[in-house]
Design a protein around this motif. Sequence first.
Motif, PDB file in Angstrom:
ATOM      1  N   PHE A  97       1.003  -1.134  -0.044  1.00  0.00           N
ATOM      2  CA  PHE A  97      -0.030   0.017   0.144  1.00  0.00           C
ATOM      3  C   PHE A  97       0.795   1.369  -0.041  1.00  0.00           C
ATOM      4  CE2 PHE A  97      -2.464  -3.283   2.034  1.00  0.00           C
ATOM      5  CZ  PHE A  97      -3.611  -3.155   1.117  1.00  0.00           C
ATOM      6  N   ASP A  98       0.350   2.180  -0.543  1.00  0.00           N
ATOM      7  CA  ASP A  98       0.752   3.568  -0.835  1.00  0.00           C
ATOM      8  C   ASP A  98       0.464   4.419   0.428  1.00  0.00           C
ATOM      9  OD1 ASP A  98       2.180   3.330  -3.603  1.00  0.00           O
ATOM     10  OD2 ASP A  98      -0.092   3.117  -4.123  1.00  0.00           O
ATOM     11  N   THR A  99      -0.787   4.269   0.823  1.00  0.00           N
ATOM     12  CA  THR A  99      -1.034   4.974   2.298  1.00  0.00           C
ATOM     13  C   THR A  99      -2.054   4.399   2.904  1.00  0.00           C
ATOM     14  OG1 THR A  99      -1.274   6.949   0.545  1.00  0.00           O
ATOM     15  CG2 THR A  99      -2.422   7.212   2.685  1.00  0.00           C
ATOM     16  N   VAL A 100      -1.884   4.522   4.226  1.00  0.00           N
ATOM     17  CA  VAL A 100      -2.664   3.636   5.409  1.00  0.00           C
ATOM     18  C   VAL A 100      -3.353   4.678   6.153  1.00  0.00           C
ATOM     19  CG1 VAL A 100      -2.699   1.917   7.042  1.00  0.00           C
ATOM     20  CG2 VAL A 100      -1.030   1.906   5.261  1.00  0.00           C
ATOM     21  N   ILE A 101      -4.458   4.516   6.143  1.00  0.00           N
ATOM     22  CA  ILE A 101      -5.313   5.273   7.430  1.00  0.00           C
ATOM     23  C   ILE A 101      -6.073   4.759   8.312  1.00  0.00           C
ATOM     24  CG2 ILE A 101      -7.517   6.732   7.213  1.00  0.00           C
ATOM     25  CD1 ILE A 101      -6.766   7.910   4.686  1.00  0.00           C
ATOM     26  N   ALA A 102      -6.050   5.105   9.485  1.00  0.00           N
ATOM     27  CA  ALA A 102      -6.798   4.675  10.536  1.00  0.00           C
ATOM     28  C   ALA A 102      -7.431   5.917  11.509  1.00  0.00           C
ATOM     29  CB  ALA A 102      -5.929   4.132  11.525  1.00  0.00           C
ATOM     30  N   THR A 103      -8.807   5.947  11.555  1.00  0.00           N
ATOM     31  CA  THR A 103      -9.486   6.865  12.104  1.00  0.00           C
ATOM     32  C   THR A 103     -10.240   6.529  13.257  1.00  0.00           C
ATOM     33  OG1 THR A 103     -11.100   6.993  10.628  1.00  0.00           O
ATOM     34  CG2 THR A 103      -9.430   8.335  10.294  1.00  0.00           C
ATOM     35  N   LEU A 104     -10.162   7.028  14.578  1.00  0.00           N
ATOM     36  CA  LEU A 104     -10.855   6.497  15.749  1.00  0.00           C
ATOM     37  C   LEU A 104     -11.024   5.070  15.646  1.00  0.00           C
ATOM     38  CD1 LEU A 104     -13.852   9.072  15.328  1.00  0.00           C
ATOM     39  CD2 LEU A 104     -11.503   9.247  16.744  1.00  0.00           C
ATOM     40  N   VAL A 105     -10.035   4.369  15.604  1.00  0.00           N
ATOM     41  CA  VAL A 105      -9.970   2.828  15.832  1.00  0.00           C
ATOM     42  C   VAL A 105      -9.132   2.301  16.449  1.00  0.00           C
ATOM     43  CG1 VAL A 105      -8.439   2.655  13.665  1.00  0.00           C
ATOM     44  CG2 VAL A 105     -10.116   0.590  14.217  1.00  0.00           C
ATOM     45  N   PHE A 106      -7.908   2.961  16.878  1.00  0.00           N
ATOM     46  CA  PHE A 106      -6.812   2.709  17.682  1.00  0.00           C
ATOM     47  C   PHE A 106      -7.158   2.417  19.237  1.00  0.00           C
ATOM     48  CE2 PHE A 106      -3.944   1.947  14.396  1.00  0.00           C
ATOM     49  CZ  PHE A 106      -3.074   1.105  14.826  1.00  0.00           C
ATOM     50  N   CYS A 107      -8.292   2.943  19.603  1.00  0.00           N
ATOM     51  CA  CYS A 107      -8.849   2.723  21.101  1.00  0.00           C
ATOM     52  C   CYS A 107      -9.320   1.599  21.273  1.00  0.00           C
ATOM     53  CB  CYS A 107      -9.889   3.972  21.350  1.00  0.00           C
ATOM     54  SG  CYS A 107     -11.273   3.916  20.063  1.00  0.00           S
ATOM     55  N   THR A 108      -9.747   0.548  20.280  1.00  0.00           N
ATOM     56  CA  THR A 108     -10.450  -0.478  20.465  1.00  0.00           C
ATOM     57  C   THR A 108      -9.953  -1.639  19.878  1.00  0.00           C
ATOM     58  OG1 THR A 108     -11.681  -0.333  18.155  1.00  0.00           O
ATOM     59  CG2 THR A 108     -12.712   0.439  20.179  1.00  0.00           C
ATOM     60  N   ILE A 109      -8.543  -1.467  19.193  1.00  0.00           N
ATOM     61  CA  ILE A 109      -7.769  -2.605  18.677  1.00  0.00           C
ATOM     62  C   ILE A 109      -7.232  -3.428  19.763  1.00  0.00           C
ATOM     63  CG2 ILE A 109      -5.580  -3.307  17.469  1.00  0.00           C
ATOM     64  CD1 ILE A 109      -6.529  -1.037  15.283  1.00  0.00           C
ATOM     65  N   PRO A 110      -7.479  -4.714  20.063  1.00  0.00           N
ATOM     66  CA  PRO A 110      -6.820  -5.357  21.392  1.00  0.00           C
ATOM     67  C   PRO A 110      -5.261  -5.264  21.403  1.00  0.00           C
ATOM     68  CG  PRO A 110      -8.527  -6.755  20.146  1.00  0.00           C
ATOM     69  CD  PRO A 110      -8.387  -5.758  19.198  1.00  0.00           C
ATOM     70  N   ASN A 111      -4.543  -5.424  20.378  1.00  0.00           N
ATOM     71  CA  ASN A 111      -3.012  -5.348  20.417  1.00  0.00           C
ATOM     72  C   ASN A 111      -2.561  -4.213  19.226  1.00  0.00           C
ATOM     73  OD1 ASN A 111      -0.439  -5.903  20.214  1.00  0.00           O
ATOM     74  ND2 ASN A 111      -0.655  -8.033  20.307  1.00  0.00           N
ATOM     75  N   PRO A 112      -2.678  -3.003  19.945  1.00  0.00           N
ATOM     76  CA  PRO A 112      -2.358  -2.002  18.859  1.00  0.00           C
ATOM     77  C   PRO A 112      -0.757  -2.128  18.495  1.00  0.00           C
ATOM     78  CG  PRO A 112      -2.619  -1.232  21.114  1.00  0.00           C
ATOM     79  CD  PRO A 112      -2.987  -2.658  21.152  1.00  0.00           C
ATOM     80  N   SER A 113       0.193  -2.485  19.307  1.00  0.00           N
ATOM     81  CA  SER A 113       1.292  -2.745  18.890  1.00  0.00           C
ATOM     82  C   SER A 113       1.707  -3.365  17.678  1.00  0.00           C
ATOM     83  CB  SER A 113       2.185  -3.022  19.882  1.00  0.00           C
ATOM     84  OG  SER A 113       2.266  -2.216  21.215  1.00  0.00           O
ATOM     85  N   LYS A 114       1.011  -4.381  17.580  1.00  0.00           N
ATOM     86  CA  LYS A 114       1.103  -5.703  16.554  1.00  0.00           C
ATOM     87  C   LYS A 114       0.287  -5.110  15.359  1.00  0.00           C
ATOM     88  CE  LYS A 114       1.551  -9.569  14.509  1.00  0.00           C
ATOM     89  NZ  LYS A 114       2.828  -9.964  13.897  1.00  0.00           N
ATOM     90  N   ALA A 115      -0.813  -4.418  15.726  1.00  0.00           N
ATOM     91  CA  ALA A 115      -1.489  -3.630  14.532  1.00  0.00           C
ATOM     92  C   ALA A 115      -0.471  -2.589  13.875  1.00  0.00           C
ATOM     93  CB  ALA A 115      -2.753  -2.898  14.938  1.00  0.00           C
ATOM     94  N   LEU A 116       0.230  -1.845  14.549  1.00  0.00           N
ATOM     95  CA  LEU A 116       1.185  -0.954  14.050  1.00  0.00           C
ATOM     96  C   LEU A 116       2.343  -1.559  12.990  1.00  0.00           C
ATOM     97  CD1 LEU A 116       1.238   1.608  16.853  1.00  0.00           C
ATOM     98  CD2 LEU A 116       0.572   2.105  14.536  1.00  0.00           C
ATOM     99  N   GLU A 117       2.709  -2.864  13.683  1.00  0.00           N
ATOM    100  CA  GLU A 117       3.599  -3.619  13.110  1.00  0.00           C
ATOM    101  C   GLU A 117       3.058  -4.149  11.794  1.00  0.00           C
ATOM    102  OE1 GLU A 117       5.507  -7.944  13.845  1.00  0.00           O
ATOM    103  OE2 GLU A 117       5.504  -6.681  15.513  1.00  0.00           O
ATOM    104  N   GLU A 118       1.975  -4.523  11.513  1.00  0.00           N
ATOM    105  CA  GLU A 118       1.381  -4.901  10.444  1.00  0.00           C
ATOM    106  C   GLU A 118       1.153  -3.974   9.448  1.00  0.00           C
ATOM    107  OE1 GLU A 118      -0.427  -8.601   9.319  1.00  0.00           O
ATOM    108  OE2 GLU A 118       1.607  -8.338  10.043  1.00  0.00           O
ATOM    109  N   MET A 119       0.739  -2.834  10.004  1.00  0.00           N
ATOM    110  CA  MET A 119       0.373  -1.698   8.976  1.00  0.00           C
ATOM    111  C   MET A 119       1.972  -1.134   8.429  1.00  0.00           C
ATOM    112  SD  MET A 119      -1.857   0.644  11.479  1.00  0.00           S
ATOM    113  CE  MET A 119      -2.125   2.114  10.554  1.00  0.00           C
TER     114      MET A 119
END
Length: 197
Positions: A97-119
């Motif tokens: 991907f050229d761009t990644v967007i996340a809006t009002l979602v990181f408050c609910t992701i169970p493992n935010p560090s893993k999500a950022l790694e995946e992004m």
Amino acid sequence: MGSWFPQLYDLAMRPLEATRFKKIRTELVREAGGNVLEIGSGTGVNFPYYRCATQVTAIEPNPMMSERGKRRLEQANVPIDVWEASAESLPFEDDTFDTVIATLVFCTIPNPSKALEEMRRVSKPGAEITFFEHVRMNSPVFGKTQDIMNPLWTKICDGCNLNRATLSMIEQAGIEVTHVESLYQKLFLSIKGLNIK
């Protein structure tokens, strides 16, 4: 997520979306170019604002939220595919991907560090990674209030955390933060960054 939450989400958010949030979403989303990944698309609030993207791939783990976003999906100005997937385990190849967007979602992701790694994994070197999130406030009084309220709030609001230090998590994940804008006494942050690999 509980079955009641998707039904009430848009209604509960309408007052905020009608004012400052609409301006922020418009600015963040319309600038997203190329092959775009949206994390946690919910009811598709961002869909009408895409203008420059050639393709949007949106992930949403809750099919009831996606179902409520079908009307916005049909009215989108660019091609959008919605996948049922979690941010911690993205079903995409590296450097996609050229761009990644996340809006009002990181408050609910169970493992935010893993999500950022995946992004970071699925976005290209130098890709823009953009966030709009509510965070723990720096004020000792307000921050402590968020800490006290968080256990109950999380239960009532389907896993939403009031007190995440999202900006610090983003920086620690290796994303180069290039711009931060705050509103409502720094309760909400608009964050722009680059995937430096």
